[in-house]
Design a protein around this motif. Structure first.
Motif, PDB file in Angstrom:
ATOM      1  N   LEU A  97       0.820  -1.206   0.000  1.00 14.42           N
ATOM      2  CA  LEU A  97       0.000   0.000   0.000  1.00 14.42           C
ATOM      3  C   LEU A  97       0.858   1.261   0.000  1.00 14.42           C
ATOM      4  CD1 LEU A  97      -2.789   1.431   0.363  1.00 14.42           C
ATOM      5  CD2 LEU A  97      -2.471   1.138   2.827  1.00 14.42           C
ATOM      6  N   PHE A  98       1.905   1.300   0.828  1.00 14.14           N
ATOM      7  CA  PHE A  98       2.726   2.499   0.911  1.00 14.14           C
ATOM      8  C   PHE A  98       3.589   2.674  -0.338  1.00 14.14           C
ATOM      9  CE2 PHE A  98       1.319   2.592   5.205  1.00 14.14           C
ATOM     10  CZ  PHE A  98       1.497   3.895   5.638  1.00 14.14           C
ATOM     11  N   VAL A  99       4.074   1.574  -0.904  1.00 12.94           N
ATOM     12  CA  VAL A  99       4.821   1.692  -2.165  1.00 12.94           C
ATOM     13  C   VAL A  99       3.914   2.230  -3.262  1.00 12.94           C
ATOM     14  CG1 VAL A  99       5.987   0.375  -3.981  1.00 12.94           C
ATOM     15  CG2 VAL A  99       6.498  -0.087  -1.572  1.00 12.94           C
ATOM     16  N   LEU A 100       2.704   1.693  -3.355  1.00 10.79           N
ATOM     17  CA  LEU A 100       1.749   2.146  -4.362  1.00 10.79           C
ATOM     18  C   LEU A 100       1.343   3.598  -4.117  1.00 10.79           C
ATOM     19  CD1 LEU A 100       0.272   0.895  -6.808  1.00 10.79           C
ATOM     20  CD2 LEU A 100      -1.637   0.396  -5.289  1.00 10.79           C
ATOM     21  N   SER A 101       1.127   3.953  -2.851  1.00  6.66           N
ATOM     22  CA  SER A 101       0.741   5.328  -2.525  1.00  6.66           C
ATOM     23  C   SER A 101       1.838   6.317  -2.894  1.00  6.66           C
ATOM     24  CB  SER A 101       0.422   5.442  -1.029  1.00  6.66           C
ATOM     25  OG  SER A 101      -0.669   4.617  -0.676  1.00  6.66           O
ATOM     26  N   PHE A 102       3.083   5.968  -2.607  1.00  5.62           N
ATOM     27  CA  PHE A 102       4.196   6.834  -2.991  1.00  5.62           C
ATOM     28  C   PHE A 102       4.284   6.964  -4.510  1.00  5.62           C
ATOM     29  CE2 PHE A 102       6.519   7.184   1.106  1.00  5.62           C
ATOM     30  CZ  PHE A 102       6.915   8.502   0.965  1.00  5.62           C
ATOM     31  N   GLY A 103       4.073   5.844  -5.224  1.00  7.33           N
ATOM     32  CA  GLY A 103       4.111   5.902  -6.677  1.00  7.33           C
ATOM     33  C   GLY A 103       3.045   6.821  -7.244  1.00  7.33           C
ATOM     34  N   PHE A 104       1.812   6.685  -6.756  1.00  5.62           N
ATOM     35  CA  PHE A 104       0.734   7.561  -7.207  1.00  5.62           C
ATOM     36  C   PHE A 104       1.021   9.017  -6.847  1.00  5.62           C
ATOM     37  CE2 PHE A 104      -2.283   3.868  -7.490  1.00  5.62           C
ATOM     38  CZ  PHE A 104      -2.651   4.093  -8.802  1.00  5.62           C
ATOM     39  N   MET A 105       1.544   9.226  -5.637  1.00  5.62           N
ATOM     40  CA  MET A 105       1.822  10.586  -5.193  1.00  5.62           C
ATOM     41  C   MET A 105       2.849  11.266  -6.094  1.00  5.62           C
ATOM     42  SD  MET A 105       4.280  12.450  -3.335  1.00  5.62           S
ATOM     43  CE  MET A 105       5.150  11.197  -2.414  1.00  5.62           C
ATOM     44  N   LEU A 106       3.914  10.545  -6.441  1.00  5.74           N
ATOM     45  CA  LEU A 106       4.949  11.126  -7.299  1.00  5.74           C
ATOM     46  C   LEU A 106       4.422  11.386  -8.703  1.00  5.74           C
ATOM     47  CD1 LEU A 106       7.999   8.963  -6.156  1.00  5.74           C
ATOM     48  CD2 LEU A 106       7.524  11.349  -5.559  1.00  5.74           C
ATOM     49  N   LEU A 107       3.549  10.514  -9.218  1.00  4.64           N
ATOM     50  CA  LEU A 107       2.954  10.737 -10.527  1.00  4.64           C
ATOM     51  C   LEU A 107       2.006  11.928 -10.516  1.00  4.64           C
ATOM     52  CD1 LEU A 107       2.144   7.087 -11.694  1.00  4.64           C
ATOM     53  CD2 LEU A 107       3.856   8.622 -12.662  1.00  4.64           C
ATOM     54  N   LEU A 108       1.205  12.030  -9.454  1.00  3.83           N
ATOM     55  CA  LEU A 108       0.209  13.095  -9.388  1.00  3.83           C
ATOM     56  C   LEU A 108       0.843  14.471  -9.250  1.00  3.83           C
ATOM     57  CD1 LEU A 108      -2.495  11.421  -7.114  1.00  3.83           C
ATOM     58  CD2 LEU A 108      -2.708  11.985  -9.525  1.00  3.83           C
ATOM     59  N   ARG A 109       2.006  14.541  -8.603  1.00  5.38           N
ATOM     60  CA  ARG A 109       2.646  15.844  -8.403  1.00  5.38           C
ATOM     61  C   ARG A 109       3.034  16.493  -9.735  1.00  5.38           C
ATOM     62  NH1 ARG A 109       7.261  16.773  -5.476  1.00  5.38           N
ATOM     63  NH2 ARG A 109       6.401  18.727  -4.689  1.00  5.38           N
ATOM     64  N   GLU A 110       3.294  15.676 -10.751  1.00  2.00           N
ATOM     65  CA  GLU A 110       3.699  16.195 -12.060  1.00  2.00           C
ATOM     66  C   GLU A 110       2.544  16.205 -13.061  1.00  2.00           C
ATOM     67  OE1 GLU A 110       6.670  17.410 -12.227  1.00  2.00           O
ATOM     68  OE2 GLU A 110       7.282  16.638 -10.261  1.00  2.00           O
ATOM     69  N   MET A 111       1.348  15.906 -12.598  1.00  3.50           N
ATOM     70  CA  MET A 111       0.220  15.732 -13.507  1.00  3.50           C
ATOM     71  C   MET A 111      -0.704  16.944 -13.473  1.00  3.50           C
ATOM     72  SD  MET A 111      -2.643  12.701 -13.395  1.00  3.50           S
ATOM     73  CE  MET A 111      -1.406  11.416 -13.552  1.00  3.50           C
ATOM     74  N   LYS A 112      -1.180  17.347 -14.642  1.00  2.82           N
ATOM     75  CA  LYS A 112      -2.191  18.390 -14.705  1.00  2.82           C
ATOM     76  C   LYS A 112      -3.545  17.791 -14.308  1.00  2.82           C
ATOM     77  CE  LYS A 112       0.043  21.134 -18.340  1.00  2.82           C
ATOM     78  NZ  LYS A 112      -0.091  21.707 -19.703  1.00  2.82           N
ATOM     79  N   GLY A 113      -4.333  18.595 -13.601  1.00  5.77           N
ATOM     80  CA  GLY A 113      -5.620  18.097 -13.125  1.00  5.77           C
ATOM     81  C   GLY A 113      -5.486  17.058 -12.045  1.00  5.77           C
ATOM     82  N   ARG A 114      -4.427  17.178 -11.239  1.00  5.45           N
ATOM     83  CA  ARG A 114      -4.155  16.141 -10.239  1.00  5.45           C
ATOM     84  C   ARG A 114      -5.233  16.086  -9.176  1.00  5.45           C
ATOM     85  NH1 ARG A 114       0.583  17.974  -5.999  1.00  5.45           N
ATOM     86  NH2 ARG A 114      -0.646  19.519  -4.882  1.00  5.45           N
TER      87      ARG A 114
END
Length: 310
Positions: A97-114
């Motif tokens: 869960l924490f690995v996946l959450s970190f992955g989503f978090m890092l992707l969302l920080r660079e995403m428009k409409g996050r």
């Protein structure tokens, strides 16, 4: 400044009208919360500890049995299944869960409409567990969307809900339900890091992994520790989803699908034999509580660091 001067200043501050007014206001605001906490948590917890040493059906007076219930737990395969399933949830699901959450978090920080995507990921966390269990059961059913997706690429149907896979399906669903919540917590911790740290690191020629390792991770360490404690406490309360998911398949959870919460339920009103064994259930709850406290203490020590000034 000498210690005598500091002591005199502290006494003047403590004796000032503002300090006295704060003390007068503090009591009325804190007392109701303290009373509720004592009545709704401390008293039931204390009585459960006492009841764990008794034979009690919840109606008649408890009869003292000493450590009989705890001795029974060491021989009870249902409690062992429930305890180890809770550990699987805590550590197995927790790491993923924490690995996946970190992955989503890092992707969302660079995403428009996050914000929209983050809200969409967070949505399962606020939906009723019973509704989510029904949806998950439909998704994995023989004619569900998972098998239809496999059929569209030429693969045969998979029996996702066979008994030996059901608990794995439950673990996957719990990750799906909670990932948005922990993405939000981690995002809040990372968003407070000043951008110039990353700008200076980029100018120094660092790559994304180095920035994550030397900036993101250490500066959000306290948030990670808090999230880990929240996950530990939340794990032992996972109950309604497992019960509803098994119920949607037409049966109650078997003991190899129990968690600690389901063990307590099963020993009291869940239909095990003998029914209404509150003493044994309280013993299971006490052991779980002690284990959670120990894990939380270890987590707090493992994640404790000197405060980083941002």
């Amino acid at each position: 400044m000498t210690s005598t001067t500091l002591g005199a200043r502290q006494r003047r501050v403590q004796g000032s009208p503002l300090a006295r007014r704060r003390r007068r206001v503090f009591g009325p605001f804190v007392a109701p919360a303290l009373i509720l906490y004592t009545v709704l948590f401390m008293v039931p917890t204390g009585y459960s500890f006492y009841a764990s040493f008794t034979t009690w059906d919840g109606f008649s007076d408890p009869r003292w049995k000493g450590t009989f219930n705890y001795q029974h737990l060491t021989r009870d395969p249902a409690f062992k299944d429930a305890f180890f399933n809770t550990l699987k949830l805590l550590f197995g699901c927790g790491i993923f869960l924490f690995v996946l959450s970190f992955g989503f978090m890092l992707l969302l920080r660079e995403m428009k409409g996050r914000r929209f995507v983050q809200g969409f990921i967070f949505l399962p966390h606020i939906v009723s567990g019973v509704a989510l269990a029904a949806f998950w059961g439909f998704l994995l059913s023989h004619d569900g969307m998972a098998n239809k997706a496999l059929h569209s690429v030429g693969a045969g149907p998979v029996d996702w809900l066979k008994p030996e896979w059901q608990f794995k399906a439950i673990l996957a669903a719990i990750v799906w339900i909670n990932v948005g919540y922990y993405v939000t917590i981690l995002m809040a911790g990372v968003d407070r890091i000043p951008p110039y740290y990353y700008e200076e690191a980029k100018l120094a020629g660092t790559n994304a992994w180095q920035r994550f390792r030397h900036i993101t991770l250490p500066m959000s360490w306290d948030v990670i520790g808090t999230a880990a404690v929240l996950w530990t406490i939340g794990t032992v309360k996972i109950f309604e989803f497992i019960l509803a998911f098994s119920g949607s398949q037409g049966n109650l959870p078997t003991t190899n699908q129990w968690t600690s919460a389901l063990y307590v339920y099963g020993e009291t009103i869940g239909g095990t034999s003998p029914i209404y064994d509150f003493g044994r259930a309280c013993a299971g709850a006490v052991v779980t509580l002690v284990a959670v406290v120990l894990v939380v203490v270890v987590l707090r020590r493992a994640t404790s660091r000197d405060r980083l000034e941002l």
